[in-house]
Design a protein around this motif. Structure first.
Motif, PDB file in Angstrom:
ATOM      1  N   MET A 131     -51.515 -16.914 -27.281  1.00 44.51           N
ATOM      2  CA  MET A 131     -51.288 -15.597 -26.690  1.00 44.51           C
ATOM      3  C   MET A 131     -52.620 -14.868 -26.597  1.00 44.51           C
ATOM      4  O   MET A 131     -53.351 -14.763 -27.580  1.00 44.51           O
ATOM      5  CB  MET A 131     -50.276 -14.785 -27.510  1.00 44.51           C
ATOM      6  CG  MET A 131     -49.949 -13.431 -26.906  1.00 44.51           C
ATOM      7  SD  MET A 131     -48.671 -12.510 -27.835  1.00 44.51           S
ATOM      8  CE  MET A 131     -47.195 -13.317 -27.224  1.00 44.51           C
ATOM      9  N   ASP A 132     -52.925 -14.352 -25.406  1.00 46.82           N
ATOM     10  CA  ASP A 132     -54.233 -13.744 -25.167  1.00 46.82           C
ATOM     11  C   ASP A 132     -54.316 -12.287 -25.613  1.00 46.82           C
ATOM     12  O   ASP A 132     -55.346 -11.847 -26.139  1.00 46.82           O
ATOM     13  CB  ASP A 132     -54.584 -13.831 -23.678  1.00 46.82           C
ATOM     14  CG  ASP A 132     -54.755 -15.268 -23.208  1.00 46.82           C
ATOM     15  OD1 ASP A 132     -55.053 -16.129 -24.053  1.00 46.82           O
ATOM     16  OD2 ASP A 132     -54.557 -15.521 -21.998  1.00 46.82           O
ATOM     17  N   GLU A 133     -53.263 -11.535 -25.384  1.00 44.96           N
ATOM     18  CA  GLU A 133     -53.343 -10.098 -25.626  1.00 44.96           C
ATOM     19  C   GLU A 133     -51.935  -9.537 -25.792  1.00 44.96           C
ATOM     20  O   GLU A 133     -50.969 -10.049 -25.232  1.00 44.96           O
ATOM     21  CB  GLU A 133     -54.040  -9.408 -24.438  1.00 44.96           C
ATOM     22  CG  GLU A 133     -54.352  -7.942 -24.651  1.00 44.96           C
ATOM     23  CD  GLU A 133     -55.029  -7.326 -23.426  1.00 44.96           C
ATOM     24  OE1 GLU A 133     -55.770  -6.342 -23.601  1.00 44.96           O
ATOM     25  OE2 GLU A 133     -54.804  -7.820 -22.301  1.00 44.96           O
ATOM     26  N   ALA A 134     -51.834  -8.458 -26.573  1.00 46.29           N
ATOM     27  CA  ALA A 134     -50.537  -7.814 -26.757  1.00 46.29           C
ATOM     28  C   ALA A 134     -50.732  -6.352 -27.126  1.00 46.29           C
ATOM     29  O   ALA A 134     -51.763  -5.967 -27.684  1.00 46.29           O
ATOM     30  CB  ALA A 134     -49.714  -8.508 -27.838  1.00 46.29           C
ATOM     31  N   VAL A 135     -49.744  -5.562 -26.778  1.00 46.62           N
ATOM     32  CA  VAL A 135     -49.614  -4.216 -27.330  1.00 46.62           C
ATOM     33  C   VAL A 135     -48.553  -4.297 -28.422  1.00 46.62           C
ATOM     34  O   VAL A 135     -47.442  -4.782 -28.181  1.00 46.62           O
ATOM     35  CB  VAL A 135     -49.209  -3.189 -26.259  1.00 46.62           C
ATOM     36  CG1 VAL A 135     -48.752  -1.879 -26.914  1.00 46.62           C
ATOM     37  CG2 VAL A 135     -50.371  -2.920 -25.320  1.00 46.62           C
ATOM     38  N   VAL A 136     -48.901  -3.869 -29.617  1.00 44.99           N
ATOM     39  CA  VAL A 136     -48.008  -3.961 -30.770  1.00 44.99           C
ATOM     40  C   VAL A 136     -47.490  -2.575 -31.118  1.00 44.99           C
ATOM     41  O   VAL A 136     -48.267  -1.617 -31.235  1.00 44.99           O
ATOM     42  CB  VAL A 136     -48.737  -4.567 -31.986  1.00 44.99           C
ATOM     43  CG1 VAL A 136     -47.802  -4.623 -33.192  1.00 44.99           C
ATOM     44  CG2 VAL A 136     -49.270  -5.947 -31.654  1.00 44.99           C
ATOM     45  N   ILE A 137     -46.179  -2.463 -31.274  1.00 39.97           N
ATOM     46  CA  ILE A 137     -45.562  -1.264 -31.834  1.00 39.97           C
ATOM     47  C   ILE A 137     -44.971  -1.688 -33.163  1.00 39.97           C
ATOM     48  O   ILE A 137     -43.952  -2.377 -33.213  1.00 39.97           O
ATOM     49  CB  ILE A 137     -44.471  -0.689 -30.913  1.00 39.97           C
ATOM     50  CG1 ILE A 137     -45.041  -0.371 -29.524  1.00 39.97           C
ATOM     51  CG2 ILE A 137     -43.856   0.562 -31.536  1.00 39.97           C
ATOM     52  CD1 ILE A 137     -43.982   0.065 -28.513  1.00 39.97           C
ATOM     53  N   ALA A 138     -45.644  -1.318 -34.255  1.00 36.62           N
ATOM     54  CA  ALA A 138     -45.227  -1.735 -35.593  1.00 36.62           C
ATOM     55  C   ALA A 138     -44.814  -0.505 -36.386  1.00 36.62           C
ATOM     56  O   ALA A 138     -45.502   0.522 -36.361  1.00 36.62           O
ATOM     57  CB  ALA A 138     -46.361  -2.468 -36.305  1.00 36.62           C
ATOM     58  N   GLY A 139     -43.697  -0.619 -37.113  1.00 35.93           N
ATOM     59  CA  GLY A 139     -43.190   0.505 -37.879  1.00 35.93           C
ATOM     60  C   GLY A 139     -43.128   0.213 -39.359  1.00 35.93           C
ATOM     61  O   GLY A 139     -42.899  -0.925 -39.781  1.00 35.93           O
ATOM     62  N   SER A 140     -43.305   1.257 -40.165  1.00 34.58           N
ATOM     63  CA  SER A 140     -43.220   1.111 -41.611  1.00 34.58           C
ATOM     64  C   SER A 140     -41.798   0.852 -42.077  1.00 34.58           C
ATOM     65  O   SER A 140     -41.579   0.376 -43.192  1.00 34.58           O
ATOM     66  CB  SER A 140     -43.749   2.371 -42.304  1.00 34.58           C
ATOM     67  OG  SER A 140     -42.938   3.501 -41.968  1.00 34.58           O
ATOM     68  N   ASP A 141     -40.825   1.174 -41.228  1.00 34.90           N
ATOM     69  CA  ASP A 141     -39.409   0.993 -41.540  1.00 34.90           C
ATOM     70  C   ASP A 141     -38.646   1.032 -40.215  1.00 34.90           C
ATOM     71  O   ASP A 141     -39.258   1.032 -39.137  1.00 34.90           O
ATOM     72  CB  ASP A 141     -38.911   2.078 -42.510  1.00 34.90           C
ATOM     73  CG  ASP A 141     -39.369   3.485 -42.124  1.00 34.90           C
ATOM     74  OD1 ASP A 141     -39.490   3.767 -40.910  1.00 34.90           O
ATOM     75  OD2 ASP A 141     -39.619   4.295 -43.027  1.00 34.90           O
ATOM     76  N   LYS A 142     -37.334   1.045 -40.304  1.00 35.57           N
ATOM     77  CA  LYS A 142     -36.518   1.010 -39.086  1.00 35.57           C
ATOM     78  C   LYS A 142     -36.811   2.203 -38.182  1.00 35.57           C
ATOM     79  O   LYS A 142     -37.097   2.033 -36.988  1.00 35.57           O
ATOM     80  CB  LYS A 142     -35.032   0.973 -39.449  1.00 35.57           C
ATOM     81  CG  LYS A 142     -34.089   1.072 -38.252  1.00 35.57           C
ATOM     82  CD  LYS A 142     -32.676   0.642 -38.566  1.00 35.57           C
ATOM     83  CE  LYS A 142     -32.014   1.414 -39.655  1.00 35.57           C
ATOM     84  NZ  LYS A 142     -30.610   1.005 -39.874  1.00 35.57           N
ATOM     85  N   ARG A 143     -36.735   3.416 -38.746  1.00 37.64           N
ATOM     86  CA  ARG A 143     -36.929   4.596 -37.891  1.00 37.64           C
ATOM     87  C   ARG A 143     -38.357   4.691 -37.384  1.00 37.64           C
ATOM     88  O   ARG A 143     -38.582   5.119 -36.244  1.00 37.64           O
ATOM     89  CB  ARG A 143     -36.522   5.866 -38.648  1.00 37.64           C
ATOM     90  CG  ARG A 143     -35.023   6.091 -38.661  1.00 37.64           C
ATOM     91  CD  ARG A 143     -34.654   7.450 -39.221  1.00 37.64           C
ATOM     92  NE  ARG A 143     -34.977   7.576 -40.628  1.00 37.64           N
ATOM     93  CZ  ARG A 143     -34.165   7.194 -41.616  1.00 37.64           C
ATOM     94  NH1 ARG A 143     -32.981   6.663 -41.329  1.00 37.64           N
ATOM     95  NH2 ARG A 143     -34.517   7.349 -42.868  1.00 37.64           N
ATOM     96  N   GLY A 144     -39.332   4.321 -38.195  1.00 34.68           N
ATOM     97  CA  GLY A 144     -40.706   4.354 -37.710  1.00 34.68           C
ATOM     98  C   GLY A 144     -40.881   3.498 -36.463  1.00 34.68           C
ATOM     99  O   GLY A 144     -41.515   3.914 -35.489  1.00 34.68           O
ATOM    100  N   THR A 145     -40.316   2.303 -36.494  1.00 34.00           N
ATOM    101  CA  THR A 145     -40.395   1.416 -35.330  1.00 34.00           C
ATOM    102  C   THR A 145     -39.696   2.027 -34.127  1.00 34.00           C
ATOM    103  O   THR A 145     -40.214   1.998 -32.998  1.00 34.00           O
ATOM    104  CB  THR A 145     -39.759   0.054 -35.662  1.00 34.00           C
ATOM    105  OG1 THR A 145     -40.241  -0.417 -36.921  1.00 34.00           O
ATOM    106  CG2 THR A 145     -40.062  -0.969 -34.577  1.00 34.00           C
ATOM    107  N   ILE A 146     -38.512   2.592 -34.353  1.00 31.57           N
ATOM    108  CA  ILE A 146     -37.751   3.213 -33.268  1.00 31.57           C
ATOM    109  C   ILE A 146     -38.534   4.371 -32.658  1.00 31.57           C
ATOM    110  O   ILE A 146     -38.585   4.522 -31.427  1.00 31.57           O
ATOM    111  CB  ILE A 146     -36.385   3.682 -33.796  1.00 31.57           C
ATOM    112  CG1 ILE A 146     -35.500   2.471 -34.125  1.00 31.57           C
ATOM    113  CG2 ILE A 146     -35.683   4.597 -32.794  1.00 31.57           C
ATOM    114  CD1 ILE A 146     -34.235   2.813 -34.883  1.00 31.57           C
ATOM    115  N   TYR A 147     -39.180   5.186 -33.490  1.00 31.19           N
ATOM    116  CA  TYR A 147     -39.958   6.312 -32.965  1.00 31.19           C
ATOM    117  C   TYR A 147     -41.104   5.822 -32.084  1.00 31.19           C
ATOM    118  O   TYR A 147     -41.415   6.443 -31.056  1.00 31.19           O
ATOM    119  CB  TYR A 147     -40.524   7.160 -34.111  1.00 31.19           C
ATOM    120  CG  TYR A 147     -39.497   7.853 -34.977  1.00 31.19           C
ATOM    121  CD1 TYR A 147     -38.209   8.123 -34.514  1.00 31.19           C
ATOM    122  CD2 TYR A 147     -39.807   8.242 -36.277  1.00 31.19           C
ATOM    123  CE1 TYR A 147     -37.273   8.755 -35.317  1.00 31.19           C
ATOM    124  CE2 TYR A 147     -38.875   8.884 -37.084  1.00 31.19           C
ATOM    125  CZ  TYR A 147     -37.609   9.131 -36.603  1.00 31.19           C
ATOM    126  OH  TYR A 147     -36.700   9.766 -37.408  1.00 31.19           O
ATOM    127  N   GLY A 148     -41.756   4.740 -32.483  1.00 31.77           N
ATOM    128  CA  GLY A 148     -42.843   4.207 -31.668  1.00 31.77           C
ATOM    129  C   GLY A 148     -42.356   3.738 -30.311  1.00 31.77           C
ATOM    130  O   GLY A 148     -43.008   3.953 -29.284  1.00 31.77           O
TER     131      GLY A 148
END
Length: 280
Positions: free
Chosen positions: A132-149
């Motif tokens: 994989m060459d490139e990605a945009v990552v949305i990583a969350g500290s927990d469930k809601r953090g990920t959802i907010y991102g």
């Protein structure tokens, strides 16, 4: 949709959230082919999400998929294996195999998320996985953090949190790109942020009957309220209670709240999980 009735019965939602301090990440979306080009010319790169991710994160990822289609006309595919050259990767640090691997290989800084409350980071990285060459990552500290991102991306590309309740038009764009860098709005300053539905009869009860065909607030109604709360970075609801009983009216109400990541609070006599009319 009976728009005028919908607007009047939910004006209290808008009034309550106007009173809350708002914070958001710096702008990271471009509508020109600069940076990480996610959608262009009717084609979208996929969204990588772990098959074991929280169901609430899967819901939000599906909404991102649908929002992208509403904005651009292109629908990104949801995939669960890094089998493409470029993608958006979404996941929480405790459920996503892919986010765990990115932390282990120091592609993202785990210290920014571990032990944090409802925080996300969104960043562009090179060579996230082999092949994989490139990605945009949305990583969350927990469930809601990920959802907010995820919902931050939805809003920045043109879908208002109020698209349903206030009929805010979706902004149309042919290209969605994401600027290089790392973005976050940090941890929330207020632990519990949300709504209190009170005195729902007759306006809200009439609208729910006309819209969902029930004499009570069922999970189809509440999931719309839950989605609004999450898109506004809230996490909390005191349910309607004058003639409705959240836990008893629809057995799917409580599981839907838990799945989506909403904390259910209580008001008046709801510590017993019942409603006013039973006490009267």
């Amino acid at each position: 949709m009976k728009t005028n009735l919908k607007h009047s019965c939910l004006l209290m939602l808008l009034a309550l959230f106007i009173c809350l301090p708002a914070s958001a990440a710096k702008s990271f979306v471009n509508f020109t082919p600069e940076g990480f080009v996610w959608i262009q010319n009717g084609k979208a790169l996929p969204i990588l999400i772990d098959k074991n991710e929280y169901k609430g994160v899967w819901r939000a990822a599906t909404n991102l998929q649908n929002d992208a289609m509403q904005v651009t006309g292109a629908t990104p595919e949801l995939i669960n294996q890094p089998s493409v050259k470029r993608a958006i990767i979404v996941g929480s640090i405790d459920q996503s195999e892919w986010i765990k691997k990115l932390i282990a290989t120091k592609k993202i800084d785990g210290k920014e998320l571990k032990g944090k409350h409802e925080k996300y980071i969104l960043q562009t990285i090179a060579n996230p996985f082999e092949g994989m060459d490139e990605a945009v990552v949305i990583a969350g500290s927990d469930k809601r953090g990920t959802i907010y991102g995820i919902y931050e991306l939805c809003e920045q590309m043109g879908v208002s949190p109020w698209y349903y309740w206030a009929d805010v038009p979706v902004q149309k764009h042919s290209t969605i790109s994401i600027k290089a860098g790392s973005y976050t709005d940090g941890e929330p300053a207020v632990r519990y942020r949300g709504l209190f539905l009170n005195d729902e009869a007759p306006c809200l009860t009439s609208w729910v009957m006309n819209t969902f065909g029930t004499e009570y607030g069922g999970h189809k109604f509440y999931e719309k309220v839950f989605e609004l709360i999450l898109r506004l970075r809230g996490n909390y609801l005191w349910p309607a209670m004058w003639g409705w009983s959240f836990y008893a009216d629809d057995p799917l109400n409580s599981p839907t709240a838990d799945e989506m990541g909403i904390i259910m609070g209580t008001s008046h006599h709801e510590p017993m999980a019942r409603n006013h009319q039973e006490w009267a």
